[in-house]
Design a protein around this motif. Structure first.
Motif, short mmCIF file in Angstrom:
data_model
loop_
_atom_site.label_atom_id
_atom_site.label_comp_id
_atom_site.label_asym_id
_atom_site.label_seq_id
_atom_site.Cartn_x
_atom_site.Cartn_y
_atom_site.Cartn_z
N THR A 150 0.85 -1.19 0.00
CA THR A 150 0.00 0.00 0.00
C THR A 150 0.89 1.24 0.00
O THR A 150 2.06 1.17 0.39
CB THR A 150 -0.90 0.02 1.25
OG1 THR A 150 -0.08 0.17 2.40
CG2 THR A 150 -1.74 -1.25 1.34
N PRO A 151 0.34 2.37 -0.40
CA PRO A 151 1.15 3.60 -0.36
C PRO A 151 1.69 3.90 1.04
O PRO A 151 2.82 4.37 1.17
CB PRO A 151 0.18 4.68 -0.81
CG PRO A 151 -0.86 3.98 -1.59
CD PRO A 151 -0.97 2.61 -1.00
N GLU A 152 0.91 3.59 2.05
CA GLU A 152 1.35 3.84 3.42
C GLU A 152 2.54 2.96 3.80
O GLU A 152 3.49 3.42 4.43
CB GLU A 152 0.19 3.61 4.40
CG GLU A 152 -0.93 4.63 4.30
CD GLU A 152 -1.90 4.36 3.15
OE1 GLU A 152 -1.88 3.25 2.56
OE2 GLU A 152 -2.66 5.28 2.81
N GLU A 153 2.49 1.69 3.40
CA GLU A 153 3.60 0.78 3.68
C GLU A 153 4.86 1.21 2.95
O GLU A 153 5.97 1.19 3.51
CB GLU A 153 3.24 -0.65 3.29
CG GLU A 153 2.16 -1.28 4.12
CD GLU A 153 1.68 -2.61 3.56
OE1 GLU A 153 1.08 -3.36 4.32
OE2 GLU A 153 1.90 -2.89 2.36
N LEU A 154 4.70 1.59 1.69
CA LEU A 154 5.84 2.05 0.90
C LEU A 154 6.45 3.31 1.51
O LEU A 154 7.67 3.45 1.59
CB LEU A 154 5.42 2.31 -0.54
CG LEU A 154 4.99 1.10 -1.36
CD1 LEU A 154 4.36 1.53 -2.67
CD2 LEU A 154 6.16 0.17 -1.61
N LEU A 155 5.59 4.21 1.94
CA LEU A 155 6.08 5.46 2.53
C LEU A 155 6.84 5.21 3.82
O LEU A 155 7.91 5.78 4.04
CB LEU A 155 4.91 6.42 2.78
CG LEU A 155 5.30 7.77 3.35
CD1 LEU A 155 6.13 8.56 2.34
CD2 LEU A 155 4.08 8.54 3.77
N ARG B 202 6.36 7.73 -6.13
CA ARG B 202 6.13 8.81 -7.09
C ARG B 202 5.58 8.29 -8.41
O ARG B 202 4.65 8.86 -8.97
CB ARG B 202 7.45 9.55 -7.34
CG ARG B 202 7.33 10.70 -8.34
CD ARG B 202 8.67 11.16 -8.83
NE ARG B 202 9.31 10.09 -9.59
CZ ARG B 202 10.58 10.08 -9.95
NH1 ARG B 202 11.36 11.07 -9.60
NH2 ARG B 202 11.09 9.09 -10.64
N ASP B 203 6.13 7.18 -8.88
CA ASP B 203 5.73 6.65 -10.18
C ASP B 203 4.43 5.85 -10.12
O ASP B 203 3.65 5.85 -11.07
CB ASP B 203 6.85 5.80 -10.77
CG ASP B 203 8.11 6.59 -11.03
OD1 ASP B 203 8.04 7.84 -11.12
OD2 ASP B 203 9.19 5.97 -11.12
N SER B 204 4.19 5.17 -9.01
CA SER B 204 3.00 4.32 -8.90
C SER B 204 1.76 5.08 -8.44
O SER B 204 0.65 4.71 -8.80
CB SER B 204 3.26 3.18 -7.91
OG SER B 204 4.32 2.37 -8.36
N TYR B 205 1.96 6.11 -7.64
CA TYR B 205 0.83 6.86 -7.07
C TYR B 205 1.05 8.37 -7.25
O TYR B 205 1.06 9.11 -6.27
CB TYR B 205 0.67 6.53 -5.59
CG TYR B 205 0.52 5.06 -5.31
CD1 TYR B 205 -0.70 4.42 -5.48
CD2 TYR B 205 1.61 4.30 -4.88
CE1 TYR B 205 -0.84 3.07 -5.23
CE2 TYR B 205 1.48 2.94 -4.62
CZ TYR B 205 0.26 2.33 -4.81
OH TYR B 205 0.12 0.99 -4.56
N PRO B 206 1.21 8.85 -8.48
CA PRO B 206 1.55 10.26 -8.67
C PRO B 206 0.46 11.22 -8.20
O PRO B 206 0.76 12.33 -7.78
CB PRO B 206 1.77 10.38 -10.18
CG PRO B 206 0.98 9.25 -10.76
CD PRO B 206 1.04 8.15 -9.75
N LEU B 207 -0.78 10.81 -8.25
CA LEU B 207 -1.87 11.68 -7.83
C LEU B 207 -2.36 11.35 -6.42
O LEU B 207 -3.29 11.98 -5.92
CB LEU B 207 -3.04 11.58 -8.81
CG LEU B 207 -2.70 11.94 -10.27
CD1 LEU B 207 -3.89 11.72 -11.16
CD2 LEU B 207 -2.20 13.36 -10.36
N GLY B 208 -1.73 10.38 -5.78
CA GLY B 208 -2.12 9.99 -4.44
C GLY B 208 -1.67 11.00 -3.40
O GLY B 208 -1.02 12.01 -3.70
N ALA B 209 -2.01 10.71 -2.18
CA ALA B 209 -1.71 11.62 -1.07
C ALA B 209 -0.21 11.82 -0.86
O ALA B 209 0.21 12.83 -0.32
CB ALA B 209 -2.35 11.07 0.21
N TYR B 210 0.60 10.86 -1.28
CA TYR B 210 2.03 10.92 -1.01
C TYR B 210 2.88 11.21 -2.25
O TYR B 210 4.10 11.24 -2.16
CB TYR B 210 2.50 9.61 -0.37
CG TYR B 210 1.67 9.21 0.82
CD1 TYR B 210 1.62 10.02 1.94
CD2 TYR B 210 0.92 8.05 0.80
CE1 TYR B 210 0.84 9.67 3.04
CE2 TYR B 210 0.14 7.68 1.89
CZ TYR B 210 0.11 8.51 3.01
OH TYR B 210 -0.67 8.15 4.07
N GLY B 211 2.26 11.40 -3.38
CA GLY B 211 2.98 11.60 -4.64
C GLY B 211 3.91 12.80 -4.63
O GLY B 211 5.08 12.71 -5.00
#
Length: 79
Positions: free
Chosen positions: A15-20, A43-52
């Motif tokens: 998940t983005p949280e785990e990656l972060l 950055r590449d997988s979730y560019p528009l997400g909360a952590y992009g």
């Protein structure tokens, strides 16, 4: 040089949280080249997400603190 233990390898899936959390842990450990890989995945997988955007800035920071100024400068300018 610091050897990277197996537990500190960058996560490439999750998940983005785990990656972060993985990327931030590596960054705090001053393993900038490895942390940069993790932030690039976010950055590449979730560019528009909360952590992009955060990941985009941290990629530049990892380059800067890893003394790769020629790469860091255009990344900061792009950001």
């Amino acid at each position: 040089p610091k050897e990277v233990p197996i537990a500190d390898k960058p996560k490439k899936e999750g998940t983005p949280e785990e990656l972060l959390e993985s990327a931030k842990r590596l960054y705090r450990s001053r393993l900038f080249s490895v942390a940069k890989e993790s932030f690039e995945v976010i950055r590449d997988s979730y560019p528009l997400g909360a952590y992009g955007e955060f990941a985009e800035l941290k990629v530049a920071d990892c380059s800067f603190f890893g003394s790769d100024f020629a790469i860091a400068a255009p990344l900061y300018e792009e950001f």
